[in-house]
Structure formats: structure tokens, C-alpha cells
Motif scaffolding. Structure first.
Motif, PDB file in Angstrom:
ATOM      1  N   PRO A 140       4.886  -2.047  14.735  1.00 14.51           N
ATOM      2  CA  PRO A 140       3.625  -1.933  13.809  1.00 14.51           C
ATOM      3  C   PRO A 140       2.092  -1.379  14.601  1.00 14.51           C
ATOM      4  O   PRO A 140       2.124  -1.420  15.682  1.00 14.51           O
ATOM      5  N   CYS A 141       1.293   0.111  14.096  1.00 14.31           N
ATOM      6  CA  CYS A 141       0.782   0.470  15.287  1.00 14.31           C
ATOM      7  C   CYS A 141      -0.500   0.956  13.935  1.00 14.31           C
ATOM      8  O   CYS A 141      -1.054  -0.278  13.691  1.00 14.31           O
ATOM      9  N   GLY A 142      -0.882   1.098  13.416  1.00  9.62           N
ATOM     10  CA  GLY A 142      -1.662   1.619  12.479  1.00  9.62           C
ATOM     11  C   GLY A 142      -1.245   1.109  10.591  1.00  9.62           C
ATOM     12  O   GLY A 142      -0.619   0.529  10.992  1.00  9.62           O
ATOM     13  N   PRO A 143      -2.154   1.311   9.773  1.00 10.18           N
ATOM     14  CA  PRO A 143      -1.439   0.985   8.335  1.00 10.18           C
ATOM     15  C   PRO A 143      -0.609   1.470   8.362  1.00 10.18           C
ATOM     16  O   PRO A 143       0.093   2.681   8.648  1.00 10.18           O
ATOM     17  N   GLY A 144       0.597   0.547   8.022  1.00 13.18           N
ATOM     18  CA  GLY A 144       1.676   1.276   7.576  1.00 13.18           C
ATOM     19  C   GLY A 144       2.857   1.889   8.407  1.00 13.18           C
ATOM     20  O   GLY A 144       3.545   2.346   8.340  1.00 13.18           O
ATOM     21  N   GLY A 145       2.257   0.907   9.602  1.00 19.12           N
ATOM     22  CA  GLY A 145       3.057   1.203  10.694  1.00 19.12           C
ATOM     23  C   GLY A 145       2.658   2.665  11.639  1.00 19.12           C
ATOM     24  O   GLY A 145       3.228   3.416  12.648  1.00 19.12           O
ATOM     25  N   ILE A 146       1.263   3.489  10.925  1.00 20.04           N
ATOM     26  CA  ILE A 146       1.557   5.180  11.253  1.00 20.04           C
ATOM     27  C   ILE A 146       1.297   5.650  12.689  1.00 20.04           C
ATOM     28  O   ILE A 146      -0.055   3.950  13.410  1.00 20.04           O
ATOM     29  N   GLY A 153      11.170  12.272  -0.387  1.00 24.47           N
ATOM     30  CA  GLY A 153      11.094  10.715   0.198  1.00 24.47           C
ATOM     31  C   GLY A 153       9.809   9.993   0.380  1.00 24.47           C
ATOM     32  O   GLY A 153       9.229  10.869   0.928  1.00 24.47           O
ATOM     33  N   ARG A 154       9.030   9.097   0.360  1.00 23.57           N
ATOM     34  CA  ARG A 154       7.748   8.771   0.119  1.00 23.57           C
ATOM     35  C   ARG A 154       7.709   7.945   0.859  1.00 23.57           C
ATOM     36  O   ARG A 154       6.608   7.571   1.714  1.00 23.57           O
ATOM     37  N   ASP A 155       8.854   7.043   1.328  1.00 22.04           N
ATOM     38  CA  ASP A 155       8.716   6.274   2.734  1.00 22.04           C
ATOM     39  C   ASP A 155       9.073   6.703   4.086  1.00 22.04           C
ATOM     40  O   ASP A 155      10.624   7.361   4.037  1.00 22.04           O
ATOM     41  N   LEU A 156       8.027   7.445   4.577  1.00 18.16           N
ATOM     42  CA  LEU A 156       8.143   8.676   5.977  1.00 18.16           C
ATOM     43  C   LEU A 156       8.808   7.591   7.130  1.00 18.16           C
ATOM     44  O   LEU A 156       9.767   7.752   7.651  1.00 18.16           O
ATOM     45  N   ALA A 157       8.215   6.242   7.247  1.00 24.93           N
ATOM     46  CA  ALA A 157       9.349   5.203   8.485  1.00 24.93           C
ATOM     47  C   ALA A 157      10.611   4.580   8.265  1.00 24.93           C
ATOM     48  O   ALA A 157      11.659   5.387   9.303  1.00 24.93           O
ATOM     49  N   ARG A 158      11.208   4.782   6.858  1.00 27.96           N
ATOM     50  CA  ARG A 158      12.425   5.243   6.618  1.00 27.96           C
ATOM     51  C   ARG A 158      12.936   6.670   7.836  1.00 27.96           C
ATOM     52  O   ARG A 158      14.699   6.718   7.839  1.00 27.96           O
ATOM     53  N   VAL A 159      12.369   7.565   6.763  1.00 28.20           N
ATOM     54  CA  VAL A 159      12.788   9.115   6.793  1.00 28.20           C
ATOM     55  C   VAL A 159      13.337   9.430   8.577  1.00 28.20           C
ATOM     56  O   VAL A 159      13.726   9.972   9.479  1.00 28.20           O
ATOM     57  N   ALA A 160      12.197   8.309   9.491  1.00 33.22           N
ATOM     58  CA  ALA A 160      11.841   9.079  10.514  1.00 33.22           C
ATOM     59  C   ALA A 160      12.905   7.851  10.859  1.00 33.22           C
ATOM     60  O   ALA A 160      13.583   9.219  11.924  1.00 33.22           O
ATOM     61  N   MET A 190       0.387  -0.970  -0.097  1.00 34.17           N
ATOM     62  CA  MET A 190      -0.339   0.053   0.150  1.00 34.17           C
ATOM     63  C   MET A 190       1.234   1.180  -0.131  1.00 34.17           C
ATOM     64  O   MET A 190       2.252   1.704   0.614  1.00 34.17           O
ATOM     65  N   SER A 191       0.637   2.505  -0.645  1.00 34.74           N
ATOM     66  CA  SER A 191       0.967   3.864  -0.581  1.00 34.74           C
ATOM     67  C   SER A 191       0.909   4.293   0.972  1.00 34.74           C
ATOM     68  O   SER A 191       0.103   3.738   1.549  1.00 34.74           O
ATOM     69  N   LEU A 192       1.664   5.333   0.917  1.00 36.17           N
ATOM     70  CA  LEU A 192       1.292   6.028   1.690  1.00 36.17           C
ATOM     71  C   LEU A 192      -0.304   6.647   2.012  1.00 36.17           C
ATOM     72  O   LEU A 192      -0.832   6.127   2.893  1.00 36.17           O
ATOM     73  N   ILE A 193      -0.339   7.172   0.754  1.00 40.03           N
ATOM     74  CA  ILE A 193      -1.862   7.824   0.658  1.00 40.03           C
ATOM     75  C   ILE A 193      -3.304   6.946   1.492  1.00 40.03           C
ATOM     76  O   ILE A 193      -3.962   7.118   1.356  1.00 40.03           O
ATOM     77  N   ASP A 194      -2.787   5.644   1.055  1.00 34.32           N
ATOM     78  CA  ASP A 194      -3.535   4.409   1.213  1.00 34.32           C
ATOM     79  C   ASP A 194      -3.519   4.201   2.082  1.00 34.32           C
ATOM     80  O   ASP A 194      -5.223   4.057   3.030  1.00 34.32           O
ATOM     81  N   ASP A 195      -2.570   4.366   3.457  1.00 31.81           N
ATOM     82  CA  ASP A 195      -1.966   4.186   4.872  1.00 31.81           C
ATOM     83  C   ASP A 195      -3.280   4.725   5.743  1.00 31.81           C
ATOM     84  O   ASP A 195      -3.819   4.693   6.280  1.00 31.81           O
ATOM     85  N   ILE A 196      -2.979   6.286   5.371  1.00 25.20           N
ATOM     86  CA  ILE A 196      -3.322   7.608   5.403  1.00 25.20           C
ATOM     87  C   ILE A 196      -5.078   7.574   5.699  1.00 25.20           C
ATOM     88  O   ILE A 196      -5.602   7.435   6.200  1.00 25.20           O
ATOM     89  N   ARG A 197      -5.351   7.020   4.413  1.00 24.00           N
ATOM     90  CA  ARG A 197      -6.991   6.395   4.356  1.00 24.00           C
ATOM     91  C   ARG A 197      -7.620   5.573   5.382  1.00 24.00           C
ATOM     92  O   ARG A 197      -8.641   5.334   5.583  1.00 24.00           O
ATOM     93  N   ALA A 198      -6.375   4.633   5.236  1.00 21.37           N
ATOM     94  CA  ALA A 198      -7.484   3.491   5.958  1.00 21.37           C
ATOM     95  C   ALA A 198      -6.886   3.847   7.359  1.00 21.37           C
ATOM     96  O   ALA A 198      -7.510   2.695   8.279  1.00 21.37           O
ATOM     97  N   TYR A 199      -5.855   4.341   7.863  1.00 24.82           N
ATOM     98  CA  TYR A 199      -5.888   5.207   9.773  1.00 24.82           C
ATOM     99  C   TYR A 199      -7.455   5.500  10.408  1.00 24.82           C
ATOM    100  O   TYR A 199      -8.502   6.279   9.723  1.00 24.82           O
ATOM    101  N   GLU A 200      -7.363   4.386  11.450  1.00 27.27           N
ATOM    102  CA  GLU A 200      -8.378   5.241  12.251  1.00 27.27           C
ATOM    103  C   GLU A 200      -7.987   5.818  13.458  1.00 27.27           C
ATOM    104  O   GLU A 200      -7.251   6.362  13.811  1.00 27.27           O
ATOM    105  N   LEU A 216      -2.439  16.073   0.164  1.00 25.95           N
ATOM    106  CA  LEU A 216      -1.279  14.248  -1.055  1.00 25.95           C
ATOM    107  C   LEU A 216      -2.163  13.863  -2.309  1.00 25.95           C
ATOM    108  O   LEU A 216      -1.559  13.823  -3.083  1.00 25.95           O
ATOM    109  N   GLU A 217      -3.910  14.662  -2.333  1.00 25.51           N
ATOM    110  CA  GLU A 217      -4.197  14.732  -3.485  1.00 25.51           C
ATOM    111  C   GLU A 217      -4.692  15.214  -4.275  1.00 25.51           C
ATOM    112  O   GLU A 217      -4.953  15.233  -5.751  1.00 25.51           O
ATOM    113  N   THR A 218      -4.313  16.895  -4.407  1.00 29.49           N
ATOM    114  CA  THR A 218      -3.486  17.643  -4.895  1.00 29.49           C
ATOM    115  C   THR A 218      -2.508  18.125  -5.323  1.00 29.49           C
ATOM    116  O   THR A 218      -2.583  19.128  -6.315  1.00 29.49           O
TER     117      THR A 218
END
Length: 191
Positions: A102-108, A78-85, A1-11, A28-30
Motif C-alpha cells: 500500500p503506497c498512495g491512494p488506491g495503492g498507487i 478493466g477498471r481495477d488496475l491493481a488487479r490487472v497489474a 474510492m474510484s481510480l479517478i478519485d485515487d489519482i486526484r488524491a495522489y501526491e 479520464l474526465e473526457t
């Protein structure tokens, strides 16, 4: 999944996260430049680093904010923010063996929109802007050697969670963000 998909799925944890999640998704969309500092609202990330007993968090004395602060930085394309962090954690503190939880989608672990006042950096003026921030949770040993990054911070230390908000000179960050990050820890399995 991409970061935008992870953020969409994040609770979202609370109303702040729900509202900020929508702002981040809109950017991210615009905005094709959302991952670059050239955009007035751009992607950034933070890492909330705790000890295995979840009693302390690692903080830096951030020169720009003149306050004890969490660790983080810009995406800078960079689009892999976990790696940047994790890179920012090592650069700012010397901690190289932290592991993401591992927390939410993509580790968020958390989402927030953070204001940054205009300031001087490396002799040049940087205009006020927004950090569209994704926070990750990491666990690290308090026995690992620490070091400062003089161009960004002048102190690095482990802080008892009960003392975090009092150490911050940024009232909104302390009450809205650090308090939230601490409160969220009780529901996380650090593995």
C-alpha cells in the motif's frame, strides 16, 4: 474510492508525475473509452516488483521494445488496475504470490504517460499511442519459479537495482522512470 478519485488524491513525487497526472485526469474526465485500446491515449498499468530486501527488481526482456523492462499491460476495459497489474505479473513472469504494497491512494506507487511507437503485433500494425500508466509496487520472493511469456518476452530475471538503468536500451525510461521508481523505494515501508 474510484481510480479517478485515487489519482486526484495522489501526491506526485516530482514534476513529471504532476504533469502526467493532469494528462491522465483529463483523459479520464473526457474520454469514455480511456480504458479501451480503441482510444489513442488509454489506461495501462505496471508493477514494480522488488525482493523483500529491496535490492533487486523483477524484469522481463520485452520483445517489442528489445530491452529489459518492467512488467505491465493494458486495462482492456478493466477498471481495477491493481488487479490487472498482478495478473500481468503472473502472466509475464510466472510469479503468483506477490503482494501489493500500500503506497498512495488506491495503492498507487507512480504515474506516468508513456509513448508507444507504432509496431506490428500478431501480424497487424498497431498505430503509435500513449499509455496512461498507473504503477503499483509489489514484493515477491526471488525463490519463486520464473517463466517467460514467449509472445511478449524472451527473458525473466531478478536484476540488482544498481544495474536496472544500464540494462535498459530506452534512455528516457531508464533515466526518468526507472531511476524515479528506485529513488522512491527508500521512503516506502514494505511491511
Amino acid at each position: 474510492m474510484s481510480l479517478i478519485d485515487d489519482i486526484r488524491a495522489y501526491e506526485p513525487f516530482n514534476e513529471q508525475e504532476e504533469v502526467d497526472r493532469q494528462v491522465i485526469l483529463h483523459a479520464l474526465e473526457t474520454d469514455p473509452h480511456a480504458f479501451d485500446r480503441s482510444s489513442a491515449a488509454h489506461m495501462a498499468c505496471s508493477v514494480w516488483t522488488v525482493d523483500p530486501a529491496r535490492e533487486r527488481t523483477l524484469m522481463v526482456y520485452h520483445n517489442l521494445y528489445d530491452s529489459w523492462s518492467w512488467i505491465g499491460g493494458h486495462a482492456d476495459g478493466g477498471r481495477d488496475l491493481a488487479r490487472v497489474a498482478l495478473r500481468e505479473l503472473e502472466e509475464e513472469t510466472g510469479v503468483a504470490s506477490a503482494r501489493l504494497v500500500p503506497c498512495g491512494p488506491g495503492g498507487i506507487y507512480s504515474l506516468e504517460v508513456l509513448t508507444v511507437d507504432g509496431h506490428e503485433k500478431r501480424g497487424r500494425y498497431v498505430s503509435s499511442h500513449l499509455h496512461l500508466n498507473v504503477t503499483y509496487l509489489a514484493v515477491a520472493s526471488p525463490d519463486e519459479p520464473l517463466r517467460v511469456k514467449p509472445d511478449e518476452n524472451s527473458g525473466v530475471r531478478w536484476v540488482d537495482l544498481d544495474d536496472v538503468c544500464a540494462l535498459s536500451t530506452e534512455p528516457w525510461i531508464a533515466s526518468r522512470i526507472y531511476r524515479k521508481l528506485i529513488d522512491k523505494l527508500v521512503a516506502v515501508d514494505l511491511g
